[in-house]
Design an enzyme around this catalytic site. Sequence first.
Site, PDB file in Angstrom:
ATOM      1  N   HIS A 184     -18.246  19.527  12.113  1.00 27.51           N
ATOM      2  CA  HIS A 184     -18.784  19.393  11.205  1.00 27.51           C
ATOM      3  C   HIS A 184     -18.180  20.447   9.862  1.00 27.51           C
ATOM      4  CE1 HIS A 184     -22.138  21.796  11.558  1.00 27.51           C
ATOM      5  NE2 HIS A 184     -22.300  21.865  10.156  1.00 27.51           N
ATOM      6  N   ASP A 212     -20.063  19.847  18.999  1.00 26.03           N
ATOM      7  CA  ASP A 212     -19.743  19.976  17.538  1.00 26.03           C
ATOM      8  C   ASP A 212     -18.487  21.795  16.991  1.00 26.03           C
ATOM      9  OD1 ASP A 212     -19.681  20.269  14.947  1.00 26.03           O
ATOM     10  OD2 ASP A 212     -22.096  20.015  14.420  1.00 26.03           O
ATOM     11  N   SER A 217     -23.073  27.666  10.864  1.00 24.20           N
ATOM     12  CA  SER A 217     -22.685  26.073  11.187  1.00 24.20           C
ATOM     13  C   SER A 217     -20.554  27.348  11.659  1.00 24.20           C
ATOM     14  CB  SER A 217     -22.485  25.363  10.230  1.00 24.20           C
ATOM     15  OG  SER A 217     -23.554  24.830  10.797  1.00 24.20           O
TER      16      SER A 217
HETATM   17  N1  ARG Z   1     -27.465  20.018  10.979  1.00 20.29           N
HETATM   18  C1  ARG Z   1     -26.598  20.207  10.911  1.00 20.29           C
HETATM   19  C2  ARG Z   1     -25.923  21.642   9.173  1.00 20.29           C
HETATM   20  O1  ARG Z   1     -27.184  22.058   8.706  1.00 20.29           O
HETATM   21  C3  ARG Z   1     -25.003  19.412  11.643  1.00 20.29           C
HETATM   22  C4  ARG Z   1     -24.642  19.078  10.108  1.00 20.29           C
HETATM   23  C5  ARG Z   1     -23.327  17.823  10.248  1.00 20.29           C
HETATM   24  N2  ARG Z   1     -23.531  16.701  11.121  1.00 20.29           N
HETATM   25  C6  ARG Z   1     -24.723  15.503  10.962  1.00 20.29           C
HETATM   26  N3  ARG Z   1     -24.752  15.198  11.446  1.00 20.29           N
HETATM   27  N4  ARG Z   1     -24.840  15.648   9.502  1.00 20.29           N
HETATM   28  O2  ARG Z   1     -24.802  21.792   9.060  1.00 20.29           O
HETATM   29  N1  GLU Z   2     -25.462  23.105  10.297  1.00 19.12           N
HETATM   30  C1  GLU Z   2     -25.821  23.966   9.659  1.00 19.12           C
HETATM   31  C2  GLU Z   2     -24.091  24.912   9.039  1.00 19.12           C
HETATM   32  O1  GLU Z   2     -23.451  24.035   8.298  1.00 19.12           O
HETATM   33  C3  GLU Z   2     -26.555  25.677  10.713  1.00 19.12           C
HETATM   34  C4  GLU Z   2     -27.864  25.183  10.741  1.00 19.12           C
HETATM   35  C5  GLU Z   2     -28.751  25.679  10.647  1.00 19.12           C
HETATM   36  O2  GLU Z   2     -29.090  24.734   9.220  1.00 19.12           O
HETATM   37  O3  GLU Z   2     -28.963  26.453  10.723  1.00 19.12           O
HETATM   38  O4  GLU Z   2     -24.898  25.900   8.749  1.00 19.12           O
END
Ligand code: ARG
Ligand code: GLU
Length: 693
Positions: A83, A220, A627
Amino acid sequence: MRKILAICFLLIPAASLHADEGMWLPSKISGRIDEMRSMGFMLSAEDIYSEDGSSLKDAVVLFAGGCTGELISDEGLLITNHHCGYDQIQAHSSVEHDYLTDGFWAMTREEELPNDGLEVKFLVRMEDVTSSVLKGYKEGMGEGKRIGIAERNSAKIIRKAEKEGAAYEAQIVPMYYGNEYWLFVYQVFSDVRLVGAPPSSIGKFGGDTDNWMWPRHTGDFSLFRIYADKDNNPAPYSEDNVPYRPKRFLNISTAGVKEGDFTMVYGFPGSTKEYIISDEVEYIAEKSDPYRVALRTLVLDNQKSEMDKSAGIRIKYASKNANVANAWKKWQGESKGIRKMGAAASKRKYEAAFEQWASSNGKEYAGITEKLKKTFSGMEDYRFAAEYLNEVFNAVELLGFSYRYVNSDPETRSTVMDAFFKDFHMPVDRNNFSDVIADCEKAAGEEFMPEYLNGLLSVYGHDADSLASFFYASSVFADSVKLKNASLQDMENDICYRLSESFKDFLRDEIMPAYLEGRKEMDLQYRTYMKGIMEFDSLRAFYPDANLTLRVAYGSVQGYSPADGIWYEPVSSIEGIIEKDDPSIYDYDIPQVLREIYAGKNYGRWESGGTVPVCFIATNHTTGGNSGSPVLDGNGNLVGVNFDRVWEGTMSDVVFDGSLCRNIVLDIRYALFVIDKVAGASHLIDEMCIDGD
Ligand code: ARG
Ligand code: GLU
């Protein structure tokens, strides 16, 4: 009695004796090293951060200004999240070359894809420069003077630091609300090429349904390579550039992790607000989060119903949809977590104890909480309007586009237009317009809406849907052919541009001044409050809020109980992927080759206990920006790549609960398995240093 106590003590799991909360400054990690070592860390503070020679920090980069990445070969190979590379993967994708769906693997260096605008930054050094920044300032001179002095001194320090090396970029960042100032010096590389990305059915497996959730089975990750000039210095993209030879890259361990094992996350957490007062905590949980969630629900529904209609629309909106969905889901978890913890109430108690201490000891901090509350209540409506109207503005793509287009250099307009229309599908935007404008009338109300919009709505009898029909039929910005032929005057008189301007003007003139004034006042009060609680709570180790600077978080692999009667194990495996596999659901339809590998149990060296491990969770305190961060074992080997947090623990940006807050990590063995077995890109594995060879 003594004996009983001793036994009870032994029964407490080791990790519960430690605080997992905290995002620590690497150059001050020596203050935490004893605790880290007691939890299983085997290296020294200098192994984590050192300015001479090489340390683990030299293998970590700030990726694309908002994620983390780490070096895993001596030829500049870098791993981050799928991502995090999503925009690049999408930008190289089209219906013919759908790298989102099919994945992308450069089988030779020549096939690696350059990415305009993509940068990575290595931290060269960091330094507490508080006394130099405030040189010449004396208590009592007043805030205006303090700001002026700090700005002048900072500019000098930055100028000097940037001369220290090639492509150096320096920055001075306040910590603890400006009780300290820190200098960060980076070296910036701008030729960063895409090397590999699994298909989304692996890299985004489970999509937004599984996002922020455990148990998780998402692969990921994506791979990039940093290029440098022949002298190994940063250089803009050139065919003559060669793979960068880093000072340090990470060794990979395939030994795996189990409950209780030490883990350390080394990366760039973006933003946390751990020290805000109760009223602000309550505002986040009860107002800000719920309203923005409701608005984004409308947008997501509209995107989804169009994306389901064709592959073309799905590709156009893939990245936008993921972005909108991401915070939407996080905010729901955050607000729920804050409520569940009773965080506002416990902060209130803490504030009362602090005030009691301050006044009975005659401290200058006495009364600061009340002052903060007062400032906050004076600005709350403006803060809400700023947050909410920005959401509305961003929800209608045409608004931002018309503004960018008119305000861009006429020579670059055709590029701006092509980039916009490549990923635009009008029905999505039209429905968003209608829904969010209607919501805006309810949530913000006339007083907090731009006058031009109020005028349009009253002409259309407050029926946002008929306004939308008129808007998209008449605006030149909705039609690329009309737009090409439009004069500047046509554009400036256009309904879309006028609405866009009215939003900008309204925010700038009516909302932001009061909001920013309040913010400034509060930051100042927080500086005093912060200093006060640090004195009051003198046994507590305070870490500065995240601000996209390099941090260390340490903890251990641990399951958790999300609700009564449920216990979540901390590791997941390929068995779970097969359980979730469903060809009829886009996000759960795994590649056929993965099914075949599973059927033949052809796991090679990535097998462990008869399966392939996929993800694990740990108690590391992380946030957005972490991330892609390396997750290291006690010996500093790479065992995983951080990519998420569990939904029940997303309030950790505001309050940390050791029993619920878990970061989610991709087990490095699954990434290697995918590179090797699914992609057949074993030449990349050969570049890495795995288990010491
Ligand atoms: N939750 C993770 C972050 O905050 C991954 C986001 C990307 N994935 C998604 N399915 N939208 O960035
Ligand atoms: N997916 C998040 C990022 O893009 C990390 C998840 C979080 O917020 O800890 O940094």
